[in-house]
Design a protein around this motif. Structure first.
Motif, mmCIF file in Angstrom:
data_model
loop_
_atom_site.group_PDB
_atom_site.id
_atom_site.type_symbol
_atom_site.label_atom_id
_atom_site.label_comp_id
_atom_site.label_asym_id
_atom_site.label_seq_id
_atom_site.Cartn_x
_atom_site.Cartn_y
_atom_site.Cartn_z
ATOM 1 N N UNK A 1 1.107 -36.015 12.994
ATOM 2 C CA UNK A 1 0.292 -36.801 13.921
ATOM 3 C C UNK A 1 -0.031 -38.188 13.364
ATOM 4 N N UNK A 2 0.698 -38.617 12.325
ATOM 5 C CA UNK A 2 0.595 -39.990 11.875
ATOM 6 C C UNK A 2 -0.365 -40.249 10.728
ATOM 7 N N UNK A 3 -1.018 -39.229 10.211
ATOM 8 C CA UNK A 3 -1.901 -39.445 9.066
ATOM 9 C C UNK A 3 -1.101 -39.559 7.763
ATOM 10 N N UNK A 4 -1.753 -39.993 6.707
ATOM 11 C CA UNK A 4 -1.054 -40.272 5.452
ATOM 12 C C UNK A 4 -1.822 -39.703 4.270
ATOM 13 N N UNK A 5 -1.147 -38.899 3.454
ATOM 14 C CA UNK A 5 -1.726 -38.463 2.193
ATOM 15 C C UNK A 5 -1.599 -39.585 1.167
ATOM 16 N N UNK A 6 -2.601 -39.702 0.288
ATOM 17 C CA UNK A 6 -2.572 -40.712 -0.770
ATOM 18 C C UNK A 6 -1.932 -40.112 -2.016
ATOM 19 N N UNK A 7 -0.782 -40.668 -2.393
ATOM 20 C CA UNK A 7 -0.100 -40.182 -3.587
ATOM 21 C C UNK A 7 -0.846 -40.652 -4.833
ATOM 22 N N UNK B 1 -1.493 -29.467 11.301
ATOM 23 C CA UNK B 1 -0.276 -30.267 11.463
ATOM 24 C C UNK B 1 0.663 -29.998 10.287
ATOM 25 N N UNK B 2 1.906 -30.439 10.417
ATOM 26 C CA UNK B 2 2.871 -30.349 9.328
ATOM 27 C C UNK B 2 2.901 -31.683 8.581
ATOM 28 N N UNK B 3 3.332 -31.605 7.306
ATOM 29 C CA UNK B 3 3.325 -32.783 6.440
ATOM 30 C C UNK B 3 4.688 -32.944 5.765
ATOM 31 N N UNK B 4 5.150 -34.183 5.703
ATOM 32 C CA UNK B 4 6.406 -34.512 5.033
ATOM 33 C C UNK B 4 6.105 -34.809 3.568
ATOM 34 N N UNK B 5 6.641 -34.000 2.651
ATOM 35 C CA UNK B 5 6.331 -34.188 1.232
ATOM 36 C C UNK B 5 6.888 -35.493 0.681
ATOM 37 N N UNK B 6 8.053 -35.890 1.147
ATOM 38 C CA UNK B 6 8.668 -37.104 0.618
ATOM 39 C C UNK B 6 7.841 -38.348 0.940
ATOM 40 N N UNK B 7 7.328 -38.417 2.160
ATOM 41 C CA UNK B 7 6.592 -39.605 2.588
ATOM 42 C C UNK B 7 5.082 -39.422 2.550
ATOM 43 N N UNK B 8 4.612 -38.162 2.538
ATOM 44 C CA UNK B 8 3.181 -37.908 2.609
ATOM 45 C C UNK B 8 2.604 -38.068 4.001
ATOM 46 N N UNK B 9 3.463 -38.192 5.027
ATOM 47 C CA UNK B 9 3.000 -38.409 6.398
ATOM 48 C C UNK B 9 2.889 -37.087 7.148
#
Length: 329
Positions: A299-305, A288-296
């Motif tokens: 497909x709706x998952x979230x990276x932990x900053x 999947x692709x990831x948004x660096x600004x939000x970490x999302x």
């Protein structure tokens, strides 16, 4: 540690009662420090350069998942958004130590050309890039770092259409009502300093000792993202991350980290496993692709900053040593 008395205490006024709104008076490419509260909050470097500290409170909707503080309640998290213009050090701290909430101000001192804060409750003094008390009753205490990021105002507004931004402060010597806020918060002297090769107080104001730089693999003003965990400290220079394709997988103090840079932005996340890469200026990983600004993810998952310190090389090296950089001998 070289400590200099430069200005009277509080001559650079902290913001102790911040207000927020939807609109920003500055430029689209102005940098803002972003804290992922609900709604997300942006603290413009343009304003921080003239105040250096914002004492704020986040409500219980803020969740970092990366630190705990016995001095902060579940309902409110007292934070200090701090900025040192000389060392370009933007760090957000939990402003609590020694069993009490602290209110920070500017001491008028510099330690190794870095902002020295003081707390009103105990008069202890704190070196801003370290987040540690260096004198006073709380000497040796440390402040937990709050996960935050830096991006342009345009990127913030695009990523967080419902986000809010710190508003100009009215009153005092730099009252924006005497002219436009943009004039009151003029960035020209700071941009002039940023463009120089020289660094430190002398380069900023023409006073104080002149500092020298004895390494050629990094300039003194290279942007570094520093991570400290479990007694280990690693600084990630922006050009080193860019030279590795903008993505680095590493470990700091036993914690797996994912360091990602795009343009001048650099981010630190807890590594979720798997391989990550940039393709067409977009971060991809785990299909999947990831948004660096939000970490999302798409497909709706979230990276932990992760908690991190963004600052110039010289300031990181002053505190952590010459050998504390990723990817350099």
């Amino acid at each position: 540690m070289d400590i200099q008395d430069v200005l009277p205490q509080d001559s650079i006024p902290s913001i102790d009662e911040p207000s927020f709104g939807a609109s920003y008076f500055g430029d689209d490419d102005d940098d803002v420090i972003v804290v992922g509260s609900d709604p997300p909050r942006a603290y413009p470097v343009r304003i921080l350069s003239y105040h250096e500290i914002v004492n704020d409170v986040l409500d219980g909707s803020f969740h970092s998942g990366t630190f705990t503080s016995s001095d902060a309640s579940d309902e409110q998290l007292p934070i200090a958004v701090t900025w040192c213009p000389i060392c370009a050090s933007g760090i957000v701290y939990v402003r609590a130590a020694g069993g009490q909430v602290l209110t920070f101000g500017t001491s008028g001192k510099l330690a190794d050309d870095a902002l020295v804060m003081y707390d009103q409750e105990t008069e202890s003094e704190w070196k801003q890039p370290l987040g540690e008390a260096i004198t006073g009753p709380l000497d040796g205490e440390s402040l937990p770092v709050v996960p935050a990021s830096m991006m342009s105002w345009h990127q913030f507004r695009e990523a967080y259409p419902d986000g809010i931004v710190l508003q100009p402060v009215y009153g005092g010597e730099r009252d924006p009502r005497e002219g436009s806020p943009k004039t009151a918060y003029d960035m020209t002297p700071y941009e002039r300093y940023e463009s120089k090769e020289a660094f430190g107080l002398r380069a900023m104001r023409g006073e104080g000792p002149e500092r020298t730089w004895d390494r050629d693999d990094l300039s003194a003003k290279t942007t570094v993202l520093g991570i400290v965990h479990d007694g280990d400290a690693v600084g990630y220079p922006l050009p080193v991350i860019q030279s590795e394709g903008g993505v680095v997988s590493d470990s700091v103090g036993g914690r797996s980290v994912l360091i990602v840079s795009s343009g001048d932005n650099i981010h630190a996340f807890a590594h979720p496993s798997g391989q990550f890469e940039f393709r067409d200026e977009t971060l991809y990983g785990d299909g999947v692709s990831w948004n660096l600004a939000t970490g999302e993810s798409s497909d709706g998952r979230q990276l932990t900053r992760l908690p991190a310190r963004r600052l110039y090389t010289f300031a990181w090296q002053d505190d952590r040593g010459r050998d504390s950089f990723y990817g350099l001998d």
